[in-house]
Write a protein that holds these residues in place. Structure first.
Motif, PDB file in Angstrom:
ATOM      1  N   MET A  60       0.825  -1.207   0.000  1.00  0.00           N
ATOM      2  CA  MET A  60       0.000   0.000   0.000  1.00  0.00           C
ATOM      3  C   MET A  60       0.857   1.254   0.000  1.00  0.00           C
ATOM      4  SD  MET A  60      -3.388  -0.361   2.316  1.00  0.00           S
ATOM      5  CE  MET A  60      -3.116  -1.924   3.056  1.00  0.00           C
ATOM      6  N   ARG A  61       1.869   1.236   0.893  1.00  0.00           N
ATOM      7  CA  ARG A  61       2.744   2.412   1.040  1.00  0.00           C
ATOM      8  C   ARG A  61       3.550   2.709  -0.226  1.00  0.00           C
ATOM      9  NH1 ARG A  61       4.521   0.597   6.081  1.00  0.00           N
ATOM     10  NH2 ARG A  61       6.458   0.021   5.063  1.00  0.00           N
ATOM     11  N   HIS A  62       3.760   1.660  -1.049  1.00  0.00           N
ATOM     12  CA  HIS A  62       4.595   1.855  -2.237  1.00  0.00           C
ATOM     13  C   HIS A  62       3.999   2.919  -3.145  1.00  0.00           C
ATOM     14  CE1 HIS A  62       6.821   0.842  -5.945  1.00  0.00           C
ATOM     15  NE2 HIS A  62       7.780   0.628  -5.066  1.00  0.00           N
ATOM     16  N   GLY A  63       2.674   3.003  -3.158  1.00  0.00           N
ATOM     17  CA  GLY A  63       2.036   4.100  -3.904  1.00  0.00           C
ATOM     18  C   GLY A  63       1.696   3.763  -5.348  1.00  0.00           C
ATOM     19  N   THR A  64       2.120   2.603  -5.832  1.00  0.00           N
ATOM     20  CA  THR A  64       1.848   2.267  -7.235  1.00  0.00           C
ATOM     21  C   THR A  64       0.827   1.136  -7.366  1.00  0.00           C
ATOM     22  OG1 THR A  64       3.661   0.682  -7.313  1.00  0.00           O
ATOM     23  CG2 THR A  64       4.179   2.952  -7.958  1.00  0.00           C
ATOM     24  N   TYR A  65       0.271   0.717  -6.225  1.00  0.00           N
ATOM     25  CA  TYR A  65      -0.695  -0.393  -6.247  1.00  0.00           C
ATOM     26  C   TYR A  65      -2.031   0.044  -5.653  1.00  0.00           C
ATOM     27  CZ  TYR A  65       3.470  -3.366  -6.898  1.00  0.00           C
ATOM     28  OH  TYR A  65       4.619  -3.949  -7.358  1.00  0.00           O
ATOM     29  N   MET A  66      -3.100  -0.643  -6.061  1.00  0.00           N
ATOM     30  CA  MET A  66      -4.403  -0.418  -5.421  1.00  0.00           C
ATOM     31  C   MET A  66      -5.059  -1.784  -5.166  1.00  0.00           C
ATOM     32  SD  MET A  66      -6.564   0.922  -8.663  1.00  0.00           S
ATOM     33  CE  MET A  66      -6.837  -0.095 -10.087  1.00  0.00           C
ATOM     34  N   ASP A  67      -6.233  -1.755  -4.552  1.00  0.00           N
ATOM     35  CA  ASP A  67      -6.966  -2.998  -4.240  1.00  0.00           C
ATOM     36  C   ASP A  67      -6.069  -4.021  -3.538  1.00  0.00           C
ATOM     37  OD1 ASP A  67      -9.157  -1.897  -5.519  1.00  0.00           O
ATOM     38  OD2 ASP A  67      -8.661  -2.843  -7.449  1.00  0.00           O
ATOM     39  N   VAL A  68      -5.352  -3.572  -2.532  1.00  0.00           N
ATOM     40  CA  VAL A  68      -4.439  -4.473  -1.822  1.00  0.00           C
ATOM     41  C   VAL A  68      -5.256  -5.331  -0.854  1.00  0.00           C
ATOM     42  CG1 VAL A  68      -2.388  -4.605  -0.350  1.00  0.00           C
ATOM     43  CG2 VAL A  68      -2.657  -2.693  -1.959  1.00  0.00           C
ATOM     44  N   GLY A  69      -5.047  -6.633  -0.917  1.00  0.00           N
ATOM     45  CA  GLY A  69      -5.823  -7.511  -0.036  1.00  0.00           C
ATOM     46  C   GLY A  69      -5.036  -8.717   0.420  1.00  0.00           C
ATOM     47  N   VAL A  70      -5.429  -9.227   1.584  1.00  0.00           N
ATOM     48  CA  VAL A  70      -4.796 -10.440   2.123  1.00  0.00           C
ATOM     49  C   VAL A  70      -5.799 -11.576   2.001  1.00  0.00           C
ATOM     50  CG1 VAL A  70      -3.941 -11.521   4.255  1.00  0.00           C
ATOM     51  CG2 VAL A  70      -3.309  -9.165   3.725  1.00  0.00           C
ATOM     52  N   ARG A  71      -5.342 -12.741   1.557  1.00  0.00           N
ATOM     53  CA  ARG A  71      -6.224 -13.919   1.466  1.00  0.00           C
ATOM     54  C   ARG A  71      -5.716 -15.011   2.398  1.00  0.00           C
ATOM     55  NH1 ARG A  71      -9.128 -11.180  -0.100  1.00  0.00           N
ATOM     56  NH2 ARG A  71     -10.175 -10.818  -2.075  1.00  0.00           N
ATOM     57  N   LEU A  72      -6.645 -15.820   2.880  1.00  0.00           N
ATOM     58  CA  LEU A  72      -6.282 -16.896   3.806  1.00  0.00           C
ATOM     59  C   LEU A  72      -6.039 -18.192   3.041  1.00  0.00           C
ATOM     60  CD1 LEU A  72      -9.055 -16.383   6.534  1.00  0.00           C
ATOM     61  CD2 LEU A  72      -6.857 -15.194   6.290  1.00  0.00           C
ATOM     62  N   ASP A  73      -5.230 -19.088   3.629  1.00  0.00           N
ATOM     63  CA  ASP A  73      -5.134 -20.439   3.075  1.00  0.00           C
ATOM     64  C   ASP A  73      -6.224 -21.298   3.715  1.00  0.00           C
ATOM     65  OD1 ASP A  73      -4.187 -21.245   5.579  1.00  0.00           O
ATOM     66  OD2 ASP A  73      -2.089 -21.311   4.961  1.00  0.00           O
ATOM     67  N   LEU A  74      -6.244 -22.591   3.390  1.00  0.00           N
ATOM     68  CA  LEU A  74      -7.347 -23.433   3.874  1.00  0.00           C
ATOM     69  C   LEU A  74      -7.289 -23.660   5.381  1.00  0.00           C
ATOM     70  CD1 LEU A  74      -7.744 -26.090   1.034  1.00  0.00           C
ATOM     71  CD2 LEU A  74      -9.225 -24.140   1.548  1.00  0.00           C
ATOM     72  N   ALA A  75      -6.128 -23.389   5.975  1.00  0.00           N
ATOM     73  CA  ALA A  75      -6.021 -23.524   7.425  1.00  0.00           C
ATOM     74  C   ALA A  75      -6.377 -22.207   8.117  1.00  0.00           C
ATOM     75  CB  ALA A  75      -4.609 -23.962   7.803  1.00  0.00           C
ATOM     76  N   GLY A  76      -6.835 -21.226   7.347  1.00  0.00           N
ATOM     77  CA  GLY A  76      -7.243 -19.941   7.927  1.00  0.00           C
ATOM     78  C   GLY A  76      -6.083 -19.027   8.247  1.00  0.00           C
ATOM     79  N   ARG A  77      -4.885 -19.315   7.665  1.00  0.00           N
ATOM     80  CA  ARG A  77      -3.734 -18.450   7.939  1.00  0.00           C
ATOM     81  C   ARG A  77      -3.595 -17.407   6.835  1.00  0.00           C
ATOM     82  NH1 ARG A  77      -0.281 -23.861   8.529  1.00  0.00           N
ATOM     83  NH2 ARG A  77      -1.078 -23.845   6.413  1.00  0.00           N
ATOM     84  N   GLU A  78      -3.190 -16.190   7.225  1.00  0.00           N
ATOM     85  CA  GLU A  78      -3.023 -15.122   6.233  1.00  0.00           C
ATOM     86  C   GLU A  78      -1.825 -15.473   5.370  1.00  0.00           C
ATOM     87  OE1 GLU A  78      -2.749 -11.496   8.525  1.00  0.00           O
ATOM     88  OE2 GLU A  78      -4.939 -11.335   8.531  1.00  0.00           O
ATOM     89  N   ARG A  79      -2.068 -15.875   4.139  1.00  0.00           N
ATOM     90  CA  ARG A  79      -1.018 -16.542   3.353  1.00  0.00           C
ATOM     91  C   ARG A  79      -0.699 -15.855   2.032  1.00  0.00           C
ATOM     92  NH1 ARG A  79       2.644 -19.222   5.007  1.00  0.00           N
ATOM     93  NH2 ARG A  79       1.375 -20.684   6.163  1.00  0.00           N
ATOM     94  N   PHE A  80      -1.612 -14.999   1.545  1.00  0.00           N
ATOM     95  CA  PHE A  80      -1.385 -14.393   0.230  1.00  0.00           C
ATOM     96  C   PHE A  80      -1.668 -12.902   0.264  1.00  0.00           C
ATOM     97  CE2 PHE A  80      -3.358 -18.614  -0.180  1.00  0.00           C
ATOM     98  CZ  PHE A  80      -2.262 -19.320  -0.663  1.00  0.00           C
ATOM     99  N   VAL A  81      -0.904 -12.159  -0.507  1.00  0.00           N
ATOM    100  CA  VAL A  81      -1.179 -10.735  -0.691  1.00  0.00           C
ATOM    101  C   VAL A  81      -1.392 -10.492  -2.192  1.00  0.00           C
ATOM    102  CG1 VAL A  81      -0.242  -8.401  -0.499  1.00  0.00           C
ATOM    103  CG2 VAL A  81       0.115 -10.037   1.366  1.00  0.00           C
ATOM    104  N   PHE A  82      -2.506  -9.855  -2.494  1.00  0.00           N
ATOM    105  CA  PHE A  82      -2.835  -9.513  -3.889  1.00  0.00           C
ATOM    106  C   PHE A  82      -2.949  -8.006  -4.022  1.00  0.00           C
ATOM    107  CE2 PHE A  82      -4.256 -13.855  -3.515  1.00  0.00           C
ATOM    108  CZ  PHE A  82      -3.920 -14.400  -4.743  1.00  0.00           C
ATOM    109  N   ALA A  83      -2.592  -7.504  -5.187  1.00  0.00           N
ATOM    110  CA  ALA A  83      -2.748  -6.070  -5.447  1.00  0.00           C
ATOM    111  C   ALA A  83      -2.777  -5.834  -6.953  1.00  0.00           C
ATOM    112  CB  ALA A  83      -1.595  -5.290  -4.822  1.00  0.00           C
ATOM    113  N   SER A  84      -3.348  -4.703  -7.359  1.00  0.00           N
ATOM    114  CA  SER A  84      -3.354  -4.344  -8.780  1.00  0.00           C
ATOM    115  C   SER A  84      -2.445  -3.145  -8.988  1.00  0.00           C
ATOM    116  CB  SER A  84      -4.750  -3.923  -9.225  1.00  0.00           C
ATOM    117  OG  SER A  84      -5.625  -4.995  -9.018  1.00  0.00           O
ATOM    118  N   ARG A  85      -1.745  -3.163 -10.086  1.00  0.00           N
ATOM    119  CA  ARG A  85      -0.866  -2.034 -10.446  1.00  0.00           C
ATOM    120  C   ARG A  85      -1.752  -0.890 -10.919  1.00  0.00           C
ATOM    121  NH1 ARG A  85       2.100   1.744 -11.099  1.00  0.00           N
ATOM    122  NH2 ARG A  85       4.034   1.791 -12.309  1.00  0.00           N
ATOM    123  N   ILE A  86      -1.511   0.288 -10.345  1.00  0.00           N
ATOM    124  CA  ILE A  86      -2.289   1.475 -10.761  1.00  0.00           C
ATOM    125  C   ILE A  86      -1.880   1.868 -12.169  1.00  0.00           C
ATOM    126  CG2 ILE A  86      -2.623   3.948 -10.315  1.00  0.00           C
ATOM    127  CD1 ILE A  86      -2.186   3.314  -7.323  1.00  0.00           C
TER     128      ILE A  86
END
Ligand code: GLN
Length: 310
Positions: free
Chosen positions: A284-310
């Motif tokens: 988020m702080r980088h300033g060149t991405y939007m729609d930043v989100g964290v996704r869980l794995d099947l064990a419910g652990r925060e495992r993935f980060v997704f973002a779109s390039r602005i």
């Protein structure tokens, strides 16, 4: 050791018991007792899984076909796999292969063993691209950074509608394994995967891509001792460790990824569950991405980060 190849599978089992050929149940018993003696818990389950992997059949198959004959070559391969487990090898290296989504990949100590959670990284990328390209148009280029066995790149090439897929790795040894997997999976691939040697994004040069995916090394040096020995003592350190904070590779992917992603392009990273929010904040702080989100794995652990390039 190699997995049995699909063409040899029919030769490895038969439905009638022939003299001198061991049966599924006798092989499982023999493997289980070796594993049990070495203190491996759930020895019979592991023995069954070893035989299933060697024969390239579903895990349930040996349970349903206990009296089927097993070719002696397969029995020997399974015994060697059990012996490797007795020495502490993780299951994937012991049997020499791992199932990943629709693919069966060969693995050895040159590559990280693909984990089930990484299948979800691929799943999420495919879902997001389907949503964006509802009209059936092709998806452009995907890059898998630090491909290892080729798991992510080959899955994207086989299941996605990308026009091209690039896979990079700093390790030539890993790329050798990934190329073997590409040729074993050739019939499943919709596009060829272009393998390139080099550190992280360097092999992309200035090329812009639509998807930048990576399961980079993300364990910190300080966490080394807390890893299970089957990981710490067997898997390639280059695929596991990433500096004193575990974030060296991830930071570089976020920073340089911004240059290599086209507008609207997708950044898809696997991360350590303890650092997912830290990485999301960094993106988020980088300033060149939007729609930043964290996704869980099947064990419910925060495992993935997704973002779109602005
Ligand atoms: N997920 C792996 C583990 O649990 C680590 C893989 C990685 O660093 N990318 O050990």
């Amino acid at each position: 050791m190699r997995c049995a190849t699909p063409t040899s599978r029919t030769a490895l089992v038969s439905n009638t018991v022939q003299q001198s050929k061991p049966t599924v149940s006798s092989v499982v018993e023999q493997l289980a007792s070796k594993l049990h003696l070495a203190g491996i818990t759930d020895a019979r389950r592991t023995a069954t899984d070893i035989l299933a992997a060697v024969l390239e059949v579903p895990r349930l198959w040996p349970v349903m076909n206990r009296e089927a004959a097993v070719d002696s070559t397969a029995a020997v391969t399974a015994t060697r796999a059990a012996e490797r487990m007795v020495k502490g090898a993780p299951f994937g290296y012991a049997v020499g292969c791992v199932a990943f989504r629709h693919l069966n990949l060969v693995v050895d100590e040159r590559v990280l063993i693909p984990r089930p959670e990484t299948e979800l990284l691929v799943e999420e990328i495919l879902l997001r691209m389907e949503k964006v390209f509802r009209n059936g148009r092709p998806w452009g280029t995907a890059a898998d950074i630090g491909t290892g066995s080729g798991a992510i790149a080959l899955s994207l090439a086989s299941e996605g509608r990308f026009q091209s897929v690039i896979a990079t790795d700093a390790s030539n040894d890993a790329l050798t394994v990934a190329r073997i997997n590409a040729s074993r999976s050739a019939t499943a691939l919709r596009v060829r995967v272009d393998f390139r040697q080099g550190s992280l994004l360097a092999p992309l040069g200035g090329q812009k891509v639509a998807v930048l995916a990576s399961n980079p090394p993300y364990v910190s040096f300080a966490e080394m001792d807390s890893l299970p020995p089957s990981v710490r003592d067997w898997e390639p350190p280059i695929a596991l460790f990433s500096g004193h904070d575990g974030l060296a590779a991830t930071k570089e992917l976020v920073r340089a990824g911004s240059r290599n992603l086209m507008t609207g392009g997708l950044l898809a990273l696997e991360v350590d569950e303890r650092r997912a929010s830290l990485v999301a904040e960094m993106v988020m702080r980088h300033g060149t991405y939007m729609d930043v989100g964290v996704r869980l794995d099947l064990a419910g652990r925060e495992r993935f980060v997704f973002a779109s390039r602005i």
